[in-house]
Design a protein around this motif. Structure first.
Motif, PDB file in Angstrom:
ATOM      1  N   SER A 147      -2.031  -0.799   2.688  1.00  0.00           N
ATOM      2  CA  SER A 147      -1.569   0.120   3.716  1.00  0.00           C
ATOM      3  C   SER A 147      -0.863  -0.645   4.687  1.00  0.00           C
ATOM      4  CB  SER A 147      -2.538   0.945   4.438  1.00  0.00           C
ATOM      5  OG  SER A 147      -2.149   1.301   5.686  1.00  0.00           O
ATOM      6  N   PRO A 148       0.383  -0.454   5.017  1.00  0.00           N
ATOM      7  CA  PRO A 148       1.230  -1.127   6.044  1.00  0.00           C
ATOM      8  C   PRO A 148       0.442  -1.207   7.424  1.00  0.00           C
ATOM      9  CG  PRO A 148       2.503   0.174   4.706  1.00  0.00           C
ATOM     10  CD  PRO A 148       1.558   0.569   4.505  1.00  0.00           C
ATOM     11  N   GLN A 149      -0.406  -0.321   7.767  1.00  0.00           N
ATOM     12  CA  GLN A 149      -0.992  -0.263   8.946  1.00  0.00           C
ATOM     13  C   GLN A 149      -2.378  -0.855   9.102  1.00  0.00           C
ATOM     14  OE1 GLN A 149       0.113   3.010   7.578  1.00  0.00           O
ATOM     15  NE2 GLN A 149       2.174   2.346   8.626  1.00  0.00           N
ATOM     16  N   ILE A 150      -2.754  -1.253   8.046  1.00  0.00           N
ATOM     17  CA  ILE A 150      -4.150  -1.952   7.811  1.00  0.00           C
ATOM     18  C   ILE A 150      -3.694  -3.106   7.010  1.00  0.00           C
ATOM     19  CG2 ILE A 150      -6.492  -1.858   7.300  1.00  0.00           C
ATOM     20  CD1 ILE A 150      -6.359   0.989   7.499  1.00  0.00           C
ATOM     21  N   PRO A 151      -3.044  -4.042   7.342  1.00  0.00           N
ATOM     22  CA  PRO A 151      -2.496  -5.350   6.494  1.00  0.00           C
ATOM     23  C   PRO A 151      -3.834  -6.211   6.151  1.00  0.00           C
ATOM     24  CG  PRO A 151      -1.827  -5.647   8.696  1.00  0.00           C
ATOM     25  CD  PRO A 151      -2.503  -4.329   8.574  1.00  0.00           C
ATOM     26  N   GLY A 152      -3.835  -7.157   5.143  1.00  0.00           N
ATOM     27  CA  GLY A 152      -4.484  -8.087   4.830  1.00  0.00           C
ATOM     28  C   GLY A 152      -5.666  -7.286   3.839  1.00  0.00           C
ATOM     29  N   VAL A 153      -5.606  -6.193   3.423  1.00  0.00           N
ATOM     30  CA  VAL A 153      -6.603  -5.506   2.803  1.00  0.00           C
ATOM     31  C   VAL A 153      -5.935  -4.789   1.411  1.00  0.00           C
ATOM     32  CG1 VAL A 153      -8.011  -3.321   2.504  1.00  0.00           C
ATOM     33  CG2 VAL A 153      -7.966  -4.889   4.715  1.00  0.00           C
ATOM     34  N   ARG A 154      -6.573  -4.981   0.417  1.00  0.00           N
ATOM     35  CA  ARG A 154      -6.273  -4.580  -0.890  1.00  0.00           C
ATOM     36  C   ARG A 154      -7.404  -4.194  -1.762  1.00  0.00           C
ATOM     37  NH1 ARG A 154      -4.019  -6.444  -6.063  1.00  0.00           N
ATOM     38  NH2 ARG A 154      -2.063  -4.926  -6.963  1.00  0.00           N
ATOM     39  N   PHE A 155      -7.426  -2.663  -2.274  1.00  0.00           N
ATOM     40  CA  PHE A 155      -8.639  -2.697  -3.265  1.00  0.00           C
ATOM     41  C   PHE A 155      -8.144  -1.637  -4.277  1.00  0.00           C
ATOM     42  CE2 PHE A 155      -8.779  -0.056   0.859  1.00  0.00           C
ATOM     43  CZ  PHE A 155      -8.677   1.088   0.220  1.00  0.00           C
ATOM     44  N   PRO A 156      -9.000  -1.659  -5.306  1.00  0.00           N
ATOM     45  CA  PRO A 156      -9.021  -0.514  -6.637  1.00  0.00           C
ATOM     46  C   PRO A 156      -9.912   0.495  -5.876  1.00  0.00           C
ATOM     47  CG  PRO A 156     -10.820  -2.201  -7.082  1.00  0.00           C
ATOM     48  CD  PRO A 156     -10.115  -2.768  -5.601  1.00  0.00           C
ATOM     49  N   GLY A 157      -9.110   1.735  -6.187  1.00  0.00           N
ATOM     50  CA  GLY A 157      -9.811   2.902  -5.988  1.00  0.00           C
ATOM     51  C   GLY A 157     -10.610   3.651  -7.100  1.00  0.00           C
ATOM     52  N   ILE A 158     -11.541   4.351  -6.439  1.00  0.00           N
ATOM     53  CA  ILE A 158     -12.370   5.167  -7.400  1.00  0.00           C
ATOM     54  C   ILE A 158     -11.756   6.642  -7.331  1.00  0.00           C
ATOM     55  CG2 ILE A 158     -14.707   5.871  -8.198  1.00  0.00           C
ATOM     56  CD1 ILE A 158     -15.954   3.481  -6.801  1.00  0.00           C
TER      57      ILE A 158
END
Length: 451
Positions: A147-158
């Motif tokens: 998310s551009p609004q929550i930078p510094g985060v990346r995760f795989p979704g369930i």
């Protein structure tokens, strides 16, 4: 020769929910007619709009969340009448086993959103701390979201459907409406917990406002009758429904009680990812999506496998079989909460208060690493964090934990001997989109929390 997958509900994202080729619905009632017949063992594909039917846009404002008509949610695909291989419909008292074979975002719609609603307009689990509407947009890259609004985060979704359930019988519908109506009328007087959990209303009761009933035309006598009786889709109930269980992904099987002939099951509210609790209410990564499913009828399965917990044989609950596919995380940071509220008042074995404390503890901690509290609130609602009731017998405190996978961050968020890093490197901008809160209800403050 491999069996082909039959598309039973197509979705055109250029059209409104009421304009779809196969009618959608947003209520639960035994007289909503099925849109298709399914034979057990058949593989079929169901496409779905997001829960509020495209009212929330990929834009730079949260005003669309602040002003949505909650009476319109959730838009569901179905109902589906299920037959055995001899053409005999599922019967009341059977179990319907629904297996998820495949799922994902609709092609060409690889994005979603997470938000919290205005306190005067639906609110959220922590609405007394976060009273304003907020929103973050997520973009999908294969199994990952960022998310551009929550930078510094990346995760795989369930990825999973928030809603899957069968139609109620008239008897069961009356049970729902009676008990929820009593709660809506008397809850503020009888529930001490309402002083500490501020999401309202207590229950969403039947209303013709925003009602969509599939094949039943608005304005007809049948529509007028059903729209005043039909249950809203907000809570999970005996039929399954809006349970928001994040692990119901590829390979899962749901065993649903059958209350009407044909089962008439529906599904919708697709999520790319969600944290346990979906705490911000509009709190998964909401998206347009599809399911590929297969059904089996277990004759007499309700009596055989489900024990009623209530005054009638209808007071049962589904069974879920979790699928084998989920992200593999090896390191977690776990936050504990106990049954003591923000004022320091002791409660007795109250898991809701304990979970609220665990979420607040996690928000305040992670905000030390350059995030606003609103960013963390939406993140905990969307990322695959794990909520647990760790203890429910050690009076007076229930102990609830919230475990966050540390690998989703681009920095090490664990406690260390040196101080938390500060400076421009860790200031996470831009923030989530926010509206003003224009109501007059007081906001809960923790006098000891970080600024």
């Amino acid at each position: 020769m491999a069996p082909t997958t039959r598309l039973v509900v197509p979705i055109d994202l250029t059209k409104k929910p009421s304009e779809q080729k196969v009618p959608l619905h947003n209520r639960l009632h035994p007289d909503i007619p099925p849109v298709a017949e399914i034979t057990e063992g058949e593989v079929f594909r169901v496409e779905m709009m997001d829960w509020i039917g495209g009212a929330i846009g990929d834009n730079d404002t949260a005003l669309d969340l602040k002003t949505i008509n909650l009476s319109e949610g959730h838009y569901l695909s179905g109902p589906f009448r299920v037959l055995d291989k001899n053409g005999v419909a599922a019967k009341p008292g059977d179990l319907l086993a629904v297996e998820i074979l495949n799922l994902g975002p609709l092609p060409g719609s690889e994005w979603g959103y997470t938000g919290s609603l205005d306190r005067e307009h639906g609110g959220s689990f922590l609405t007394d701390h976060f009273p304003a509407a907020t929103k973050a947009i997520w973009y999908f890259e294969g199994i990952y979201a960022h998310s551009p609004q929550i930078p510094g985060v990346r995760f795989p979704g369930i990825t999973h459907p928030g809603i899957i359930g069968t139609a109620p019988s008239m008897e069961l519908l009356h049970i729902w409406n009676e008990r929820e109506g009593e709660l809506a009328e008397k809850g503020h007087k009888s529930l001490t917990l309402s002083k500490h959990l501020h999401q309202r209303p207590f229950a969403c009761l039947p209303t013709p406002d925003g009602c969509l009933l599939g094949k039943i035309e608005p304005g007809t006598p049948e529509w007028e009758r059903i729209s005043k009786e039909a249950a809203r889709t907000i809570p999970g109930r005996e039929n399954g429904g809006n349970c928001d269980i994040k692990n119901l992904s590829t390979g899962s099987k749901i065993y649903l009680p059958v209350f009407v002939e044909g089962a008439n099951f529906s599904t919708g509210d697709m999520h790319f990812s969600q944290g346990d609790g979906e705490v911000s209410f509009c709190g998964a990564i909401e998206m347009n999506g599809f399911l590929e499913l297969k059904c089996e009828i277990i004759r007499g399965g309700m009596k055989e496998y489900l024990t009623p917990m209530g005054p009638t044989p209808l007071h049962v609950n589904p069974i879920f079989e979790i699928g084998p596919i989920e992200p593999r995380f090896s390191e977690w940071l776990v936050f504990e909460g106990v049954s003591v509220d923000e004022t320091g008042k002791q409660h007795y074995l109250d898991a809701s208060i304990a979970f609220k404390r665990a979420v607040l503890n996690a928000i305040d901690y992670i905000s030390k690493f350059g995030y606003t509290r609103e960013q963390v609130y939406l993140l905990l609602s969307a990322c695959p964090c794990e909520g647990r009731i760790s203890g429910i017998v050690d009076s007076p405190n229930a102990c609830v934990t919230l475990a966050i996978p540390t690998a989703i961050f681009d920095q090490d968020i664990r406690p260390k001997p040196r101080k938390v890093p500060v400076g421009p490197r860790v200031v996470r901008t831009p923030d989530v989109m926010k509206c003003t809160y224009d109501g007059k209800l007081p906001t809960t403050k923790n006098p000891s929390a970080s600024a």
